[in-house]
Design a protein around this motif. Structure first.
Motif, mmCIF file in Angstrom:
data_model
loop_
_atom_site.group_PDB
_atom_site.id
_atom_site.type_symbol
_atom_site.label_atom_id
_atom_site.label_comp_id
_atom_site.label_asym_id
_atom_site.label_seq_id
_atom_site.Cartn_x
_atom_site.Cartn_y
_atom_site.Cartn_z
ATOM 1 N N UNK A 5 0.827 -1.198 0.000
ATOM 2 C CA UNK A 5 0.000 0.000 0.000
ATOM 3 C C UNK A 5 0.863 1.251 0.000
ATOM 4 N N UNK A 6 0.596 2.101 -0.959
ATOM 5 C CA UNK A 6 1.273 3.406 -1.007
ATOM 6 C C UNK A 6 0.272 4.456 -0.544
ATOM 7 N N UNK A 7 0.730 5.306 0.353
ATOM 8 C CA UNK A 7 -0.205 6.156 1.088
ATOM 9 C C UNK A 7 -0.911 7.176 0.208
ATOM 10 N N UNK A 8 -0.242 7.667 -0.810
ATOM 11 C CA UNK A 8 -0.845 8.717 -1.627
ATOM 12 C C UNK A 8 -0.809 8.310 -3.094
ATOM 13 N N UNK A 9 -1.942 8.348 -3.776
ATOM 14 C CA UNK A 9 -1.962 8.031 -5.203
ATOM 15 C C UNK A 9 -1.535 9.223 -6.053
ATOM 16 N N UNK A 10 -1.936 10.414 -5.608
ATOM 17 C CA UNK A 10 -1.624 11.631 -6.363
ATOM 18 C C UNK A 10 -1.184 12.720 -5.393
ATOM 19 N N UNK A 11 -0.058 13.370 -5.740
ATOM 20 C CA UNK A 11 0.408 14.487 -4.920
ATOM 21 C C UNK A 11 0.839 15.615 -5.840
ATOM 22 N N UNK A 12 0.601 16.841 -5.395
ATOM 23 C CA UNK A 12 1.102 18.023 -6.084
ATOM 24 C C UNK A 12 1.881 18.840 -5.058
ATOM 25 N N UNK A 13 3.139 19.098 -5.357
ATOM 26 C CA UNK A 13 4.015 19.825 -4.442
ATOM 27 C C UNK A 13 4.700 20.962 -5.190
ATOM 28 N N UNK A 14 5.263 21.867 -4.416
ATOM 29 C CA UNK A 14 5.982 22.991 -5.014
ATOM 30 C C UNK A 14 7.483 22.766 -4.920
ATOM 31 N N UNK A 15 8.206 23.347 -5.833
ATOM 32 C CA UNK A 15 9.671 23.253 -5.830
ATOM 33 C C UNK A 15 10.210 23.661 -4.473
ATOM 34 N N UNK A 16 11.124 22.830 -3.946
ATOM 35 C CA UNK A 16 11.750 23.122 -2.667
ATOM 36 C C UNK A 16 11.060 22.483 -1.473
ATOM 37 N N UNK A 17 9.857 21.988 -1.648
ATOM 38 C CA UNK A 17 9.158 21.340 -0.543
ATOM 39 C C UNK A 17 9.788 19.986 -0.226
ATOM 40 N N UNK A 18 9.635 19.558 1.019
ATOM 41 C CA UNK A 18 10.057 18.213 1.428
ATOM 42 C C UNK A 18 8.866 17.278 1.208
ATOM 43 N N UNK A 19 9.123 16.154 0.592
ATOM 44 C CA UNK A 19 8.054 15.228 0.232
ATOM 45 C C UNK A 19 8.335 13.852 0.827
ATOM 46 N N UNK A 20 7.305 13.273 1.426
ATOM 47 C CA UNK A 20 7.399 11.925 1.973
ATOM 48 C C UNK A 20 6.443 11.019 1.201
ATOM 49 N N UNK A 21 6.967 9.913 0.702
ATOM 50 C CA UNK A 21 6.134 8.886 0.102
ATOM 51 C C UNK A 21 6.252 7.645 0.959
ATOM 52 N N UNK A 22 5.086 7.160 1.415
ATOM 53 C CA UNK A 22 5.085 6.048 2.352
ATOM 54 C C UNK A 22 4.624 4.767 1.662
ATOM 55 N N UNK A 23 5.201 3.666 2.101
ATOM 56 C CA UNK A 23 4.859 2.355 1.552
ATOM 57 C C UNK A 23 4.817 1.341 2.689
ATOM 58 N N UNK A 24 3.742 0.549 2.715
ATOM 59 C CA UNK A 24 3.587 -0.477 3.742
ATOM 60 C C UNK A 24 3.222 -1.794 3.078
ATOM 61 N N UNK A 25 3.902 -2.881 3.489
ATOM 62 C CA UNK A 25 3.542 -4.216 2.995
ATOM 63 C C UNK A 25 3.150 -5.086 4.181
#
Lengths: 116, 114
Positions: A5-25
């Protein structure tokens, strides 16, 4: 069935932002992977982990980091997002080769990230 | 280092026609070979795999692939295409050791014409 399972299907971020993508099995897999998928380039390996707190660079690690504090969870971090990191990100896991297994990957549904 | 080349980024066939998706690989050790399918807005799912033994392997949805060591190929076929086969297909190779990293080809988008 194995579920990744990936926590987010769609994300929109701005340049310079910190982004976390999570994955759980949910199947106690030892090995976990992060790939990015771009048209015409197939899947390219960013990082992988074969145990808790262990990580290894894949083919394109620049601009990314990862965290694996628990066996079931593998996080991909973009410290300062850039427009060239706009892509589809796929998480995968596998039991590996122990016990005669053949190590096929099980994938999540992907997280499509757009960096503006 | 391992690598995979899929010949043809787009393949179009008529419904009922033969499907042939080409994959060539390079590997310094006996490879494990995989075909994955990706339907729109979904992750990848395993179609079939070759590890050892019989070189003709059968997968889901009527697909099969043949490992030819002399040609370093693992082409995917289906005798009769169905509209539901429209998807992107990825060939992958891994070394049969270690953390089981897979190296993927560029992908082939299969279109089925009615």
């Amino acid at each position: 069935d194995v579920k990744v399972t990936q926590s987010s299907r769609y994300l929109v971020k701005r340049t310079g932002e910190k982004v976390f993508l999570e994955c759980v099995q949910d199947m106690d897999h030892e090995n976990m992977f992060w790939y990015r998928q771009d048209p015409g380039l197939g899947l390219r390996l960013i990082y992988f982990s074969y145990d808790v707190k262990m990580k290894e660079k894949g083919d394109i690690p620049e601009g990314y980091s990862v965290s694996r504090e628990k066996k079931e969870r593998f996080s991909l971090i973009l410290e300062s997002a850039s427009t060239n990191q706009t892509s589809m990100y796929l998480c995968a896991s596998t039991l590996g080769l122990a016990g005669g297994r053949t190590g096929e990957l099980f994938f999540g549904e992907g997280s499509r990230l757009t960096v503006l | 280092a391992q690598s995979v080349t899929q010949l043809g980024s787009h393949v179009s066939v008529s419904e009922g026609a033969l499907v042939l998706l080409r994959c060539n690989y390079s590997s310094s050790v006996p490879p494990y070979l995989f075909w994955y399918v990706q339907y729109p807005n979904q992750g990848l799912q395993l179609l079939l795999k070759y590890t050892t033994g019989a070189t003709l392997v059968k997968g889901i949805n009527g697909f099969e692939a043949e490992f030819k060591k002399s040609e370093t190929s693992f082409h995917l076929t289906k005798p009769s295409a169905h509209m539901s086969d429209a998807a992107e297909y990825f060939c992958a190779v891994s070394e049969n050791q270690g953390a089981q990293k897979l190296v993927f080809g560029q992908g082939t988008r299969l279109t089925i014409n009615p």
